[in-house]
Design an enzyme around this catalytic site. Structure first.
Site: not given
Ligand code: GLA
Length: 391
Positions: A148, A203
């Site tokens: 990430d 997301d």
């Molecule tokens: C980010 C990523 C998500 C998930 C969260 C976890 O937002 O884009 O897909 O992995 O972190 O904290």
């Protein structure tokens, strides 16, 4: 002479951003399950083992789903040597135990970390511990790493991900490397040699507007995808309850058209018949997994009605009609022009409709194409997906 050569190689390696990820992985878009969309930080050994069990018993494994991935929140700190500490309350037997359990079922195991000092949920990140963590993951039997981009302050994305990619490579275990910097620095332009897939957007949410908004952002990215290097429009929300069945069918169809990784994000132990029918639609999965790896393009955009198409192996083709509007639509389908339409050779596609069988991939039936033009009723937010198969 030899010294000069070695020096030249060193300079090239150090300054060209050269990196070599593991080859021959993710030759088709990865398929699996990830804990985040449904369970967020509520992960545990019991949950993950239960999902691995359900992946087998539900038929998902037979349908092609392979990786079981724990997302954020399995980690709580680092010890005095900098080694990552696993949450012992939630994972009492440690991560290797879980990986072994998953491998024994014939599945593969994935984990999550972050290029920054902390993960997005505030757990310890990988920054400064890349080689150490890569060794740990290899020792545990990790097959897939999602990495990430939170808390990266002034870090450069390309060098940060290259660093982790090199660390994985050095650790020696083939691991699919899933880059998750949300498209911030256009990873499709630089990540092909670094990772096997890269997120292209922020997301996903379990809502029609969020899902279709992600589709819109994939429009110009088709040329960057191919075997071993995929655009990742994020994990699936199918079965999580925020969209209608029709909308989930559209979500799945578009992800398959876009050669997207198919990471289910729902509770596999508790799936309705509709959810199962969607996630295990083998005719659509075959489109997603087509060996050519050609991501679909939008051939026609009539505002709230679009036509997407992608080339398939053996001169085949998949077409998706998309009714984005909130109304029923009746559309005219001209099979000859759908077959001939192509982003490469507009209306010069050399084949004739009579050379093809046409299948409807939700109705699961072959269509009669003696009438070249038919009218099709489409409910709001729905799709029709056709596959042209050369006879
Ligand atoms: C980010 C990523 C998500 C998930 C969260 C976890 O937002 O884009 O897909 O992995 O972190 O904290």
């Amino acid at each position: 002479m030899k010294v000069k050569l070695i020096l030249a190689l060193f300079v090239f390696t150090a300054f060209s951003g050269y990196s070599q990820k593991f080859d021959n992985l993710a030759q088709t878009p990865p398929m699996g399950w990830n804990s985040w969309n449904k369970f967020a930080c509520d992960v545990s050994e019991d949950l993950i083992m239960g999902m691995a069990d359900a992946m087998v018993s539900s038929g998902m494994m037979d349908a092609g789903y392979e990786y079981v991935v724990i997302d954020d929140c399995w980690q709580v700190g680092r010890d005095q040597n900098g080694e990552i500490i696993v949450d012992k309350e939630r994972f009492p037997h440690g991560i290797k135990y879980l990986a072994d359990y998953i491998h024994a079922k014939g599945l593969k195991f994935g984990i999550y970390s972050c290029a920054g000092s902390k993960t997005c949920a505030g757990r310890p990140g990988g920054f400064g511990h890349e080689y150490q963590d890569a060794r740990t993951y290899a020792g545990w039997g990790v097959d897939y790493l999602k990495y990430d981009w939170c808390n990266t302050t002034t870090q450069d994305s390309r060098s940060s991900y290259t660093n982790m990619s090199d660390a994985l490579r050095t650790a020696g275990r083939p691991i699919v490397f899933s880059i998750c910097e949300w498209g911030s620095t256009k990873p499709w332009e630089w990540a092909k040699e670094v990772g096997h897939l890269w997120r292209t957007t922020g997301d996903i949410l379990d809502r029609w507007d969020a899902m279709i908004g992600i589709v819109d952002k994939q429009r110009d990215l088709a040329e960057y995808a191919g075997p071993g290097h995929w655009n990742d429009p994020d994990m699936l929300e199918i079965g999580n309850g925020g969209m209608t069945t029709e909308e989930y069918k559209t979500h799945f169809s578009m992800w398959c058209m876009m050669a997207a990784p198919l990471m289910a994000g729902n509770d596999l132990a508790d799936m309705s018949d509709d959810t199962k029918e969607i996630l295990m639609n083998s005719e659509l999965i075959t489109i997603d997994q087509d060996p050519l790896g050609k991501q679909a393009s939008c051939y026609r955009d009539n505002g709230d009605y679009e036509i997407w198409g992608r080339a398939l192996e053996n001169d085949g083709k998949a077409i998706c009609l998309l009714n984005r509007s909130d109304e029923d639509k009746e559309v005219q389908v001209n099979f000859t022009s759908l077959l001939k339409t192509s982003d490469n050779y507009w209306y010069t596609y050399p084949y004739k409709l009579q050379d093809y069988k046409v299948r409807d991939l939700w109705e699961h039936k072959e269509l009669k194409t003696d009438k070249n033009i038919i009218m099709v009723k489409m409910p709001p937010h729905s799709v029709k997906v056709y596959r042209f198969i050369k006879k």
